[in-house]
Design a protein around this motif. Structure first.
Motif, PDB file in Angstrom:
ATOM      1  N   VAL A 295      -8.158 -75.561  12.019  1.00  0.00           N
ATOM      2  CA  VAL A 295      -9.048 -74.875  12.947  1.00  0.00           C
ATOM      3  C   VAL A 295      -8.386 -74.943  14.321  1.00  0.00           C
ATOM      4  O   VAL A 295      -7.960 -76.014  14.751  1.00  0.00           O
ATOM      5  CB  VAL A 295     -10.438 -75.550  12.984  1.00  0.00           C
ATOM      6  CG1 VAL A 295     -11.363 -74.801  13.927  1.00  0.00           C
ATOM      7  CG2 VAL A 295     -11.044 -75.593  11.595  1.00  0.00           C
TER       8      VAL A 295
ATOM      9  N   SER B  25      -5.969 -81.264   8.039  1.00  0.00           N
ATOM     10  CA  SER B  25      -4.878 -81.776   8.876  1.00  0.00           C
ATOM     11  C   SER B  25      -5.402 -82.512  10.107  1.00  0.00           C
ATOM     12  O   SER B  25      -4.609 -82.934  10.955  1.00  0.00           O
ATOM     13  CB  SER B  25      -3.993 -80.619   9.331  1.00  0.00           C
ATOM     14  OG  SER B  25      -3.555 -79.880   8.222  1.00  0.00           O
ATOM     15  N   GLY B  26      -6.708 -82.596  10.231  1.00  0.00           N
ATOM     16  CA  GLY B  26      -7.281 -83.398  11.322  1.00  0.00           C
ATOM     17  C   GLY B  26      -7.337 -82.684  12.662  1.00  0.00           C
ATOM     18  O   GLY B  26      -7.592 -83.323  13.682  1.00  0.00           O
TER      19      GLY B  26
ATOM     20  N   PHE C 196      -9.577 -80.303  13.717  1.00  0.00           N
ATOM     21  CA  PHE C 196     -10.966 -80.350  14.183  1.00  0.00           C
ATOM     22  C   PHE C 196     -11.388 -81.790  14.473  1.00  0.00           C
ATOM     23  O   PHE C 196     -12.095 -82.063  15.443  1.00  0.00           O
ATOM     24  CB  PHE C 196     -11.898 -79.730  13.134  1.00  0.00           C
ATOM     25  CG  PHE C 196     -13.340 -79.703  13.557  1.00  0.00           C
ATOM     26  CD1 PHE C 196     -13.835 -78.662  14.308  1.00  0.00           C
ATOM     27  CD2 PHE C 196     -14.196 -80.739  13.209  1.00  0.00           C
ATOM     28  CE1 PHE C 196     -15.163 -78.645  14.726  1.00  0.00           C
ATOM     29  CE2 PHE C 196     -15.524 -80.738  13.617  1.00  0.00           C
ATOM     30  CZ  PHE C 196     -16.007 -79.683  14.368  1.00  0.00           C
TER      31      PHE C 196
ATOM     32  N   GLU D 233     -12.756 -86.107   2.728  1.00  0.00           N
ATOM     33  CA  GLU D 233     -11.621 -85.345   2.194  1.00  0.00           C
ATOM     34  C   GLU D 233     -11.415 -85.726   0.740  1.00  0.00           C
ATOM     35  O   GLU D 233     -11.364 -86.905   0.407  1.00  0.00           O
ATOM     36  CB  GLU D 233     -10.369 -85.671   3.023  1.00  0.00           C
ATOM     37  CG  GLU D 233      -9.072 -85.098   2.494  1.00  0.00           C
ATOM     38  CD  GLU D 233      -9.072 -83.578   2.347  1.00  0.00           C
ATOM     39  OE1 GLU D 233      -9.314 -82.896   3.354  1.00  0.00           O
ATOM     40  OE2 GLU D 233      -8.853 -83.091   1.215  1.00  0.00           O
TER      41      GLU D 233
ATOM     42  N   ARG E  19      -3.989 -86.278   1.322  1.00  0.00           N
ATOM     43  CA  ARG E  19      -4.451 -85.920   2.674  1.00  0.00           C
ATOM     44  C   ARG E  19      -5.383 -86.983   3.232  1.00  0.00           C
ATOM     45  O   ARG E  19      -5.363 -87.287   4.415  1.00  0.00           O
ATOM     46  CB  ARG E  19      -5.170 -84.572   2.652  1.00  0.00           C
ATOM     47  CG  ARG E  19      -4.195 -83.443   2.677  1.00  0.00           C
ATOM     48  CD  ARG E  19      -4.904 -82.112   2.662  1.00  0.00           C
ATOM     49  NE  ARG E  19      -4.180 -81.245   1.774  1.00  0.00           N
ATOM     50  CZ  ARG E  19      -4.730 -80.394   0.926  1.00  0.00           C
ATOM     51  NH1 ARG E  19      -6.028 -80.272   0.858  1.00  0.00           N
ATOM     52  NH2 ARG E  19      -3.978 -79.658   0.152  1.00  0.00           N
TER      53      ARG E  19
ATOM     54  N   ARG F   5     -13.622 -88.316  -0.864  1.00  0.00           N
ATOM     55  CA  ARG F   5     -14.861 -87.883  -1.515  1.00  0.00           C
ATOM     56  C   ARG F   5     -14.817 -86.407  -1.871  1.00  0.00           C
ATOM     57  O   ARG F   5     -14.307 -85.596  -1.106  1.00  0.00           O
ATOM     58  CB  ARG F   5     -15.997 -88.120  -0.486  1.00  0.00           C
ATOM     59  CG  ARG F   5     -17.371 -87.576  -0.822  1.00  0.00           C
ATOM     60  CD  ARG F   5     -18.064 -88.396  -1.849  1.00  0.00           C
ATOM     61  NE  ARG F   5     -18.108 -89.803  -1.524  1.00  0.00           N
ATOM     62  CZ  ARG F   5     -19.028 -90.370  -0.709  1.00  0.00           C
ATOM     63  NH1 ARG F   5     -19.961 -89.635  -0.167  1.00  0.00           N
ATOM     64  NH2 ARG F   5     -19.011 -91.656  -0.483  1.00  0.00           N
ATOM     65  N   ASP F   6     -15.382 -86.073  -3.025  1.00  0.00           N
ATOM     66  CA  ASP F   6     -15.689 -84.678  -3.336  1.00  0.00           C
ATOM     67  C   ASP F   6     -17.133 -84.452  -2.899  1.00  0.00           C
ATOM     68  O   ASP F   6     -18.068 -84.910  -3.568  1.00  0.00           O
ATOM     69  CB  ASP F   6     -15.520 -84.427  -4.846  1.00  0.00           C
ATOM     70  CG  ASP F   6     -16.007 -83.042  -5.245  1.00  0.00           C
ATOM     71  OD1 ASP F   6     -16.533 -82.310  -4.377  1.00  0.00           O
ATOM     72  OD2 ASP F   6     -15.862 -82.694  -6.435  1.00  0.00           O
ATOM     73  N   VAL F   7     -17.293 -83.782  -1.779  1.00  0.00           N
ATOM     74  CA  VAL F   7     -18.647 -83.687  -1.218  1.00  0.00           C
ATOM     75  C   VAL F   7     -19.555 -82.757  -2.025  1.00  0.00           C
ATOM     76  O   VAL F   7     -20.777 -82.859  -1.923  1.00  0.00           O
ATOM     77  CB  VAL F   7     -18.625 -83.252   0.273  1.00  0.00           C
ATOM     78  CG1 VAL F   7     -17.914 -84.276   1.127  1.00  0.00           C
ATOM     79  CG2 VAL F   7     -18.019 -81.865   0.449  1.00  0.00           C
TER      80      VAL F   7
ATOM     81  N   ASP G  65     -15.677 -77.158   6.515  1.00  0.00           N
ATOM     82  CA  ASP G  65     -14.510 -76.294   6.333  1.00  0.00           C
ATOM     83  C   ASP G  65     -13.971 -76.571   4.933  1.00  0.00           C
ATOM     84  O   ASP G  65     -12.935 -77.203   4.756  1.00  0.00           O
ATOM     85  CB  ASP G  65     -13.472 -76.609   7.423  1.00  0.00           C
ATOM     86  CG  ASP G  65     -12.252 -75.697   7.347  1.00  0.00           C
ATOM     87  OD1 ASP G  65     -12.241 -74.792   6.505  1.00  0.00           O
ATOM     88  OD2 ASP G  65     -11.313 -75.904   8.139  1.00  0.00           O
TER      89      ASP G  65
HETATM   90  N1  SAM Z   1     -10.708 -78.410   9.337  1.00  0.00           N
HETATM   91  C1  SAM Z   1      -9.413 -78.931   8.974  1.00  0.00           C
HETATM   92  C2  SAM Z   1      -8.492 -78.960  10.176  1.00  0.00           C
HETATM   93  O1  SAM Z   1      -8.876 -78.459  11.257  1.00  0.00           O
HETATM   94  O2  SAM Z   1      -7.379 -79.484  10.085  1.00  0.00           O
HETATM   95  C3  SAM Z   1      -8.801 -78.144   7.864  1.00  0.00           C
HETATM   96  C4  SAM Z   1      -9.583 -78.209   6.582  1.00  0.00           C
HETATM   97  S1  SAM Z   1      -8.731 -77.523   5.202  1.00  0.00           S
HETATM   98  C5  SAM Z   1      -8.817 -75.816   5.472  1.00  0.00           C
HETATM   99  C6  SAM Z   1      -9.876 -77.766   3.897  1.00  0.00           C
HETATM  100  C7  SAM Z   1      -9.847 -79.163   3.358  1.00  0.00           C
HETATM  101  O3  SAM Z   1     -11.014 -79.362   2.576  1.00  0.00           O
HETATM  102  C8  SAM Z   1      -8.668 -79.431   2.470  1.00  0.00           C
HETATM  103  O4  SAM Z   1      -7.942 -80.537   2.930  1.00  0.00           O
HETATM  104  C9  SAM Z   1      -9.289 -79.728   1.106  1.00  0.00           C
HETATM  105  O5  SAM Z   1      -8.606 -80.734   0.388  1.00  0.00           O
HETATM  106  C10 SAM Z   1     -10.685 -80.196   1.493  1.00  0.00           C
HETATM  107  N2  SAM Z   1     -11.708 -80.007   0.448  1.00  0.00           N
HETATM  108  C11 SAM Z   1     -11.865 -78.941  -0.365  1.00  0.00           C
HETATM  109  N3  SAM Z   1     -12.923 -79.135  -1.185  1.00  0.00           N
HETATM  110  C12 SAM Z   1     -13.442 -80.348  -0.876  1.00  0.00           C
HETATM  111  C13 SAM Z   1     -14.543 -81.113  -1.385  1.00  0.00           C
HETATM  112  N4  SAM Z   1     -15.288 -80.669  -2.399  1.00  0.00           N
HETATM  113  N5  SAM Z   1     -14.809 -82.313  -0.812  1.00  0.00           N
HETATM  114  C14 SAM Z   1     -14.048 -82.768   0.212  1.00  0.00           C
HETATM  115  N6  SAM Z   1     -12.991 -82.089   0.718  1.00  0.00           N
HETATM  116  C15 SAM Z   1     -12.695 -80.896   0.189  1.00  0.00           C
END
Ligand code: SAM
Length: 465
Positions: free
Chosen positions: A141, A168-169, A171, A198, A203, A225-227, A247
């Motif tokens: 972001v 990537s951290g 945000f 995450e 990551r 975590r898988d949210v 995101d």
């Molecule tokens: N907002 C971040 C930034 O500014 O750097 C970028 C986020 S990136 C587009 C999306 C992230 O969401 C990825 O690292 C992915 O592994 C993670 N992700 C996808 N599904 C997920 C879930 N169910 N639970 C937790 N993380 C998830």
């Protein structure tokens, strides 16, 4: 507890500090300043950042006020008859990849170049500059989006933010600064905090390491975590969040967990979602009960938006709105030459015939020569300016370039008329305009008023009952 350099970098650069080395507008290099010098053939040498603007030993970057302009050094490459190797050289150009350059900073020994004509700026880490220089592990972001998002979700000192995924951290750093309220680490309960989730293990590990390195622990808590399946409680603890940023590819799958009460299987089924599968019988909300919750979801496709909005409505979210931040960079510059330019300074008259036009062009040419000499004498980094022009497919000087000169303190040698003031002011948008990053969906989940809350509020009221 050390304060994060992202929150308070202190007045001067110090050994071990994370510095963001500004080479040009689009080229910023993150570097840990390192004084470890080691001795080579009796000479004391430290690590060196080697760029096309010259060589910059770390020792020249340490002990400087943040934001300083640092001039290139003449670095001895073996004047005593043989080539000397210096350790820890970063060659930002050779790799063509800043991330690699940083990674190689302690292992990649190369001969230091000697071309000391340019300068760099040594900047303190801020979320904005970090976003430009961070190692990309995912899409990130960018500043125009996260500034607007943080404002709209009411991120402020002391707030608790839920973020998924950490990626990537980019945000995360901006959010950490927004919620920082100055409480030390041992005041856990009073601190603003980013609860970041995450599910990708690599990551997650990288993010945890970065939080540690940037002294953000206590302000950022990263959970693997898988949210979608497992929600947002950390152990048994609720983040008590007021602000949420999602995101992830399917934000609607995370939304059921972000409720005040456990959504029924029937409600979820009506939106095509599975029932929640929490192990504990007593469901806990991750939201703060006595505040309205503000959410933003970030999705590149309109189909994701449609699904998110549908599920938001079913789950009681209100004031749902979609926004797109269309960020355009517009370069404002003066035309270098043209027959419609004024014939004389201060007049708007155009040349009336070919002879006048030729005189005019000669005058402009001589003023550009004067300008180039002025830039050289005053150490304005022409290479930098030219490179930026090229990158953008321009031949002209952009407004930033003229700023560079405008910022110089006038001396007796400053040309009385800036040559570029000869042209008409025009603007060009970038050749490749990035108009779309993602759609932002905003919504609120109002505070629920129970009988007890009503009673407690009335009891607090000075003239209650
Ligand atoms: N907002 C971040 C930034 O500014 O750097 C970028 C986020 S990136 C587009 C999306 C992230 O969401 C990825 O690292 C992915 O592994 C993670 N992700 C996808 N599904 C997920 C879930 N169910 N639970 C937790 N993380 C998830």
């Amino acid at each position: 507890s050390t304060t994060s350099p992202f929150l308070d970098p202190g007045p001067l650069t110090t050994p071990g500090a994370l510095a963001l080395i500004h080479l040009s507008r689009d080229n910023v290099l993150p570097v840990y300043l390192n004084e470890d010098s080691g001795t080579v053939d009796g000479y004391s040498e430290g690590p060196v950042i080697n760029t096309r603007f010259g060589s910059f030993p770390h020792s020249t970057l340490i002990g400087q006020p943040w934001g300083s302009q640092i001039r290139a050094s003449i670095v001895d490459t073996g004047s005593r008859g043989r080539k000397r190797k210096l350790g820890n050289v970063i060659d930002a150009d050779a790799t063509g990849n800043d991330t690699e350059a940083v990674a190689s900073s302690t292992s990649n020994a190369k001969d230091v170049k000697t071309a000391p004509s340019g300068f760099i700026h040594v900047l303190p880490p801020t979320p904005e500059v970090w976003t430009l220089s961070l190692p990309h592990r995912t899409q990130v972001v960018y500043t125009p989006d996260y500034s607007y998002i943080l404002h709209r979700i009411r991120a402020r000192p002391g707030a608790q933010i839920i973020e998924a995924g950490s990626g990537s951290g980019s945000f995360t750093h901006a959010a950490a600064r927004a919620v920082y309220n100055g409480y030390p680490n041992d005041c856990e309960d009073k601190r603003g905090k980013v609860w970041s989730f995450e599910f990708n293990h690599d990551r997650f590990l990288k993010m945890r390491e970065e939080v540690q390195d940037h002294h953000l622990n206590g302000i950022v808590q990263v959970t693997h975590r898988d949210v979608y399946n497992d929600g947002f409680l950390v152990g048994d603890e609720s983040p008590e969040a007021e602000c949420i940023f999602l995101d992830v590819p399917a934000p609607w799958k995370a939304l059921p967990h972000l409720s005040r009460r456990k959504p029924t299987p029937a409600l979820l089924a009506s939106g095509g979602l599975e029932p929640l599968t929490d192990a504990s019988s007593e469901w806990k909300s991750p939201l703060r009960a006595d505040r309205t919750t503000h959410i933003c979801t970030f999705s590149p496709c309109i189909e994701q938006v449609t699904k998110t909005v549908e599920i938001m409505r079913r789950l009681g979210w209100m004031d749902i709105e979609m926004v797109e931040v269309a960020h355009r960079k517009i370069n404002v510059l003066r035309e270098k030459v043209g027959l419609n330019m004024p014939l004389e300074r201060g007049t708007n008259q155009s040349p009336r015939n070919v002879a006048e036009a030729i005189t005019r062009l000669k005058e402009i040419d001589s003023r550009f020569k004067e300008f180039s000499k002025y830039k050289q004498d005053n150490d304005v980094n022409m290479e930098d300016i030219d490179a930026e022009g090229d990158e953008e497919g321009q031949n002209g000087l952009s407004i930033e370039d003229s700023d560079v000169v405008d910022n110089q303190v006038p001396t007796n040698n400053t040309p009385t008329l800036k040559p570029w003031a000869a042209g008409r002011l025009i603007h060009r948008t970038e050749a490749e305009i990035k108009t779309h990053t993602s759609y932002l969906v905003f919504a609120i989940l109002p505070q629920e008023w129970s009988e007890e809350q009503e009673k407690a509020a009335l009891d607090k009221w000075p003239c209650g009952k």
